[in-house]
Design a protein around this motif. Structure first.
Motif, mmCIF file in Angstrom:
data_model
loop_
_atom_site.group_PDB
_atom_site.id
_atom_site.type_symbol
_atom_site.label_atom_id
_atom_site.label_comp_id
_atom_site.label_asym_id
_atom_site.label_seq_id
_atom_site.Cartn_x
_atom_site.Cartn_y
_atom_site.Cartn_z
ATOM 1 N N THR A 7 -17.162 -54.958 -49.535
ATOM 2 C CA THR A 7 -17.786 -54.018 -50.473
ATOM 3 C C THR A 7 -16.752 -52.993 -50.922
ATOM 4 O OG1 THR A 7 -18.455 -52.468 -48.734
ATOM 5 C CG2 THR A 7 -20.015 -54.237 -49.302
ATOM 6 N N ALA A 8 -17.006 -52.384 -52.039
ATOM 7 C CA ALA A 8 -16.101 -51.355 -52.553
ATOM 8 C C ALA A 8 -16.006 -50.189 -51.577
ATOM 9 C CB ALA A 8 -16.575 -50.877 -53.925
ATOM 10 N N GLU A 9 -17.118 -49.861 -50.956
ATOM 11 C CA GLU A 9 -17.134 -48.737 -50.014
ATOM 12 C C GLU A 9 -16.270 -49.027 -48.792
ATOM 13 O OE1 GLU A 9 -19.871 -50.019 -51.499
ATOM 14 O OE2 GLU A 9 -20.164 -48.333 -52.866
ATOM 15 N N HIS A 10 -16.403 -50.250 -48.254
ATOM 16 C CA HIS A 10 -15.609 -50.600 -47.081
ATOM 17 C C HIS A 10 -14.126 -50.711 -47.446
ATOM 18 C CE1 HIS A 10 -14.678 -53.398 -43.505
ATOM 19 N NE2 HIS A 10 -14.638 -52.142 -43.108
ATOM 20 N N ALA A 11 -13.828 -51.301 -48.601
ATOM 21 C CA ALA A 11 -12.436 -51.394 -49.055
ATOM 22 C C ALA A 11 -11.842 -49.999 -49.217
ATOM 23 C CB ALA A 11 -12.358 -52.160 -50.371
ATOM 24 N N LEU A 58 -8.840 -44.991 -50.136
ATOM 25 C CA LEU A 58 -9.048 -44.670 -51.549
ATOM 26 C C LEU A 58 -10.487 -44.234 -51.752
ATOM 27 C CD1 LEU A 58 -7.352 -47.881 -52.985
ATOM 28 C CD2 LEU A 58 -6.355 -45.596 -52.914
ATOM 29 N N SER A 59 -10.801 -43.743 -52.936
ATOM 30 C CA SER A 59 -12.183 -43.405 -53.232
ATOM 31 C C SER A 59 -12.934 -44.671 -53.648
ATOM 32 C CB SER A 59 -12.268 -42.365 -54.354
ATOM 33 O OG SER A 59 -11.933 -42.961 -55.591
ATOM 34 N N SER A 60 -14.235 -44.695 -53.411
ATOM 35 C CA SER A 60 -15.060 -45.846 -53.792
ATOM 36 C C SER A 60 -15.012 -46.073 -55.297
ATOM 37 C CB SER A 60 -16.515 -45.630 -53.357
ATOM 38 O OG SER A 60 -16.589 -45.573 -51.959
ATOM 39 N N ALA A 61 -14.987 -44.985 -56.074
ATOM 40 C CA ALA A 61 -14.943 -45.102 -57.535
ATOM 41 C C ALA A 61 -13.644 -45.780 -57.981
ATOM 42 C CB ALA A 61 -15.080 -43.730 -58.182
ATOM 43 N N THR A 62 -12.536 -45.420 -57.355
ATOM 44 C CA THR A 62 -11.252 -46.036 -57.697
ATOM 45 C C THR A 62 -11.268 -47.527 -57.385
ATOM 46 O OG1 THR A 62 -10.050 -43.980 -57.289
ATOM 47 C CG2 THR A 62 -8.761 -46.013 -57.215
ATOM 48 N N VAL A 63 -11.795 -47.890 -56.222
ATOM 49 C CA VAL A 63 -11.857 -49.299 -55.836
ATOM 50 C C VAL A 63 -12.737 -50.072 -56.810
ATOM 51 C CG1 VAL A 63 -12.640 -50.914 -54.062
ATOM 52 C CG2 VAL A 63 -11.304 -48.891 -53.418
#
Length: 133
Positions: free
Chosen positions: A28-32, A38-43
């Motif tokens: 998930t973007a959050e886990h990455a 990094l921030s979730s938005a950036t991912v």
């Protein structure tokens, strides 16, 4: 052969994101974001951009299931390619369901691939089709 431009080489952040996806395609973007610092938005933004331009494609590959009580296996292929044949051979390999992974060397003269197979079988790809190509 043309040299890669600076724009064609992924940034370090994108390389790290792709490496994380290779470890876990369901990341998930959050886990990455947490793992990569990094921030979730950036991912999310980078994942969208990498997917939109075709740099990254996450696909589901079926689990190799053994037939008739046998065991499933994999062949690691290193294929030296004749000049002018790279695109044709890569396209033919990519169209096969038993090839879940393909990588082309930066020199463009070798292909690395993984082929799902049954141990001990004489796979027609390896013993008939590739040698003739």
């Amino acid at each position: 052969m043309a040299r890669a431009s600076a724009d064609s080489v992924p940034k370090l952040m994108d390389q790290r994101l792709v490496a994380a996806l290779q470890c876990d395609g369901r990341l998930t973007a959050e886990h990455a974001a947490q793992v990569l610092g990094l921030s979730s938005a950036t991912v999310r933004r980078r994942l969208h951009a990498l997917g939109a331009d075709g740099t990254v494609r996450v696909v589901v590959s079926p689990v190799a299931r053994p037939r008739a009580g046998g065991s499933a296996g994999a062949l690691f292929l290193r294929i030296r390619v004749l000049r002018g044949k790279l695109d044709t051979i890569v396209a033919a390999l990519a169209a096969r369901e038993d090839i879940p992974f393909i990588d082309v060397t930066t020199a463009g003269d070798e292909i690395f691939a993984v082929a799902r197979t049954e141990p001990g079988s004489r796979d027609p790809l390896v013993f008939r089709q590739l040698p003739s190509a």
